[in-house]
Design a protein around this motif. Sequence first.
Motif: not given
Length: 229
Positions: A14-32
């Motif tokens: 669950m830690v890995l899942i949430f960490t990966f999900g948060k990383s994707l969110e941050n990557a999307y925000y930065k790219k946008s």
Amino acid sequence: MKFAVFLSFFSLMMVLIFTFGKSLENAYYKKSIEQKINQVQLQCNMLANQVYNLNFLIQDASSTLDVEVDQLASVLEGRIMILDKNFRIIKDTYGFDQNKYFISEDMIRMMRGDTLKSYETKKGYAEVMVPILDEGGKDCQGIVMAFISTEDIAMTQLAIREKSQTLYVIFAILAVSIAWGLSSLLTKPFKVFNEAIRHMADGHLDEKIPVEGYVEMQTMASVINDITA
């Protein structure tokens, strides 16, 4: 023991899942943000060229540039200010600081021709600065500043986060299944060993404990079998 192993695996996944999900969110925000900034910089560069070619006569009656600046600010849903080389604001689409002076350390450095980061993101908006260069592209004659909202990107990110809750539930169910399977697999040798010990404790000393499983368990089984032989 099985539950403890299960809980450890489940927590880790669950830690890995949430960490990966948060990383994707941050990557999307930065790219946008980067894409929006690049678009604004391109438009501001075009505007800077027009301003220089018209000799900064933005509000001249024969020039349509004044209207174009207002239209660009409307499209960007932000504010545009144009400053001459004396740091005087010759155009402010909000009209608040028209003909006033605005100066900062970054603006001074840009006027001097120093290379610096031409944008800055803050809470809710981004600030973009583009130099107005002469024909040779060396001397800075003024600055185009754009203040644009980033709330649209933040709202999209929030919508994605809300929709991703369903995925988190699905991944959590999968994590439960995987963690339970792994815990069963890893604790099976202990279960077999414990059952054999209990069977011997009931008086079946003629039966041997299976020498299998982890190395430590094999050693213990061999020792017990030798003792009861």
